[in-house]
Design a protein around this motif. Structure first.
Motif, short mmCIF file in Angstrom:
data_model
loop_
_atom_site.label_atom_id
_atom_site.label_comp_id
_atom_site.label_asym_id
_atom_site.label_seq_id
_atom_site.Cartn_x
_atom_site.Cartn_y
_atom_site.Cartn_z
N ARG A 1 17.90 -5.86 30.33
CA ARG A 1 16.53 -5.50 29.95
C ARG A 1 15.56 -5.62 31.13
N GLY A 2 16.12 -5.82 32.34
CA GLY A 2 15.30 -5.80 33.54
C GLY A 2 14.80 -7.13 34.04
N PHE A 3 15.39 -8.24 33.54
CA PHE A 3 14.95 -9.57 33.96
C PHE A 3 16.07 -10.27 34.73
N GLN A 4 15.68 -11.06 35.71
CA GLN A 4 16.69 -11.69 36.57
C GLN A 4 17.35 -12.91 35.93
N GLN A 5 16.63 -13.63 35.09
CA GLN A 5 17.17 -14.87 34.54
C GLN A 5 16.59 -15.16 33.17
N ASN A 6 17.22 -16.15 32.52
CA ASN A 6 16.73 -16.65 31.23
C ASN A 6 15.83 -17.85 31.44
N LEU A 7 14.78 -17.94 30.63
CA LEU A 7 14.02 -19.18 30.51
C LEU A 7 14.45 -19.79 29.18
N TRP A 8 15.17 -20.90 29.24
CA TRP A 8 15.77 -21.47 28.04
C TRP A 8 14.73 -22.23 27.22
N LEU A 9 14.53 -21.79 25.98
CA LEU A 9 13.64 -22.47 25.04
C LEU A 9 14.48 -23.27 24.06
N PHE A 10 13.86 -24.31 23.47
CA PHE A 10 14.62 -25.14 22.53
C PHE A 10 13.77 -25.47 21.31
N GLY A 11 14.40 -25.33 20.14
CA GLY A 11 13.80 -25.77 18.89
C GLY A 11 12.76 -24.82 18.34
N GLU A 12 12.31 -25.13 17.12
CA GLU A 12 11.28 -24.31 16.48
C GLU A 12 9.98 -24.33 17.28
N GLU A 13 9.76 -25.44 18.00
CA GLU A 13 8.54 -25.55 18.80
C GLU A 13 8.60 -24.68 20.05
#
Length: 414
Positions: free
Chosen positions: A263-275
């Motif tokens: 989708r054109g992005f170099q990396q993931n920013l890992w999110l955690f939880g409902e928050e």
């Protein structure tokens, strides 16, 4: 003085039996699932690693050196490797430096079936005087021991291992380019080698170190990257092993990264939880510089070491340098939980100054934008900028210590 209520590494079965005169604090500590002590996997004191027993067999066919500009990260390797075997009866055997070669392992070896594997990533540098330097190897060995203990592999003396890595690195010093930005990437690795399909602590292990000459992480220059905030896959979770450097943590991240790249992005920013707490970026720790909404004070923020965040050596270096050099300028250096919503709000209000990842391979990796819930969160860089002021300073400050320009205890001369 209150007597000790439980042995330091109490067996799990006894962890739920209240000792006599136990205090509530003592019971809480005893009920923890895993000891934070690196010695957790060691039941008896066996032979430790002994650098004085090192056996060196030099190659008879030295490899030709590649041009510095042709080096690709992790693709080319040096002439030799360092190996040390361990078994549960006698402990660590004599260390050997041998010509670089394949390993011979039985198909039933436990590393293949149950992922008994951990590793480190560190670098060696050549300073202006031609001396070989390691950067904070004590931190790498401390983390290496914590990782191995968590998966029931043996521990070792950090001092002895640093000694051996230094000897190995000096032997391979011709592979370290002299140009600034180049280094020798070192990969200490430990695997369980027992031949068994039974699940249990390995009765034998192999620790080995290989090395790869590398150039700047960004061969075309320092470039900012774009991230995709990822909530459909989880990198780490409370009580898991996200704070350990295990190979098993990395393979599951490849598919989400490929999806982000499609989708054109170099990396993931890992999110955690409902928050949607912000944790790490790709395989790096993550920092943001924002202006506090209430006070207007500049803050450098990163997630806390709560068991889901890797204890990055570069992370610790950034925090230490920030407290040393930015705090006197009025910056507040903060380790706390923060959310993607908070970053989006700061960006929309013009308070998100910059963002960057921090890790051994790149030192720092500036972030231009984050895709989140169908919108683009811009991270403070102007269109013509590839790095913010803090990321640039951190890169320069850390490199100065890595290459010995800034004399400091972090730099270990081999």
């Amino acid at each position: 003085m209150m007597r000790q209520l439980l042995p330091r590494c109490a067996p799990r079965a006894s962890a739920f039996v209240a000792p006599r005169r136990a205090s509530p604090l003592g019971l809480f500590q005893a009920a923890r699932q895993y000891s934070i002590s690196p010695e957790a996997a060691s039941e008896t004191k066996l032979q430790d690693i002994d650098p004085s027993q090192l056996v060196i067999q030099k190659t008879s066919a030295p490899k030709p050196l590649k041009k510095s500009e042709d080096l690709v990260f992790g693709r080319n390797f040096t002439d030799h490797m360092l190996t040390i075997e361990w078994n549960k009866t006698t402990g660590w055997q004599k260390p050997h430096i041998t010509p670089y070669q394949n390993l011979s392992l039985d198909p039933a070896t436990c590393v293949f079936h149950y992922a008994f594997e951990c590793f480190e990533g560190m670098k060696a540098y050549k300073d202006k005087a031609g001396q070989i330097r390691l950067f904070r190897p004590d931190k790498n060995m401390e983390r290496f021991n914590k990782s191995s203990a968590r998966i029931a592999l043996p521990n070792f003396s950090s001092t002895a291992m640093i000694d051996l890595i230094a000897q190995f690195t000096k032997l391979e010093s011709r592979f370290i380019p002299e140009e600034r930005g180049y280094s020798l990437y070192l990969r200490p690795t430990m695997i369980g080698t027992q031949k068994t399909l039974g699940v249990g602590p390995p009765g034998s292990a192999l620790l080995f170190v290989i090395a790869s000459p590398v150039g700047p992480y960004y061969p075309t220059g320092f470039k900012a990257i774009s991230l995709e905030a990822t909530d459909y896959a989880v990198r780490a979770w409370p009580g898991g092993v996200g704070d350990k450097k295990l190979g098993a943590n990395y393979a599951p991240c490849i598919v989400p990264q490929r999806e982000a790249m499609s989708r054109g992005f170099q990396q993931n920013l890992w999110l955690f939880g409902e928050e949607e707490f912000v944790t790490e970026v790709g395989t790096m720790n993550f920092f943001v510089a924002i202006k506090n909404k209430q006070t207007g004070q500049n803050e450098l923020i990163t997630a806390p070491l709560d068991g889901t965040i890797l204890e990055g050596v570069t992370r610790d270096s950034v925090l230490s340098l920030a407290r040393e050099r930015l705090a006197p300028q009025g910056w507040n250096i903060v380790e706390r939980k923060y959310t993607m919503q908070e970053l989006d709000e700061a960006a929309s209000e013009g308070r998100l100054v910059e963002a960057f990842g921090a890790g051994t391979a790149a030192i720092v990796s500036p972030v231009r934008s984050i895709s989140w819930k169908g919108k683009m969160v811009h991270c403070g860089l102007k269109d013509h900028e590839e790095s913010g002021e803090i990321a640039t300073k951190m890169k320069n400050w850390i490199e100065a210590r890595q290459y010995g320009d800034d004399a400091h205890e972090w730099s270990y001369v081999c």
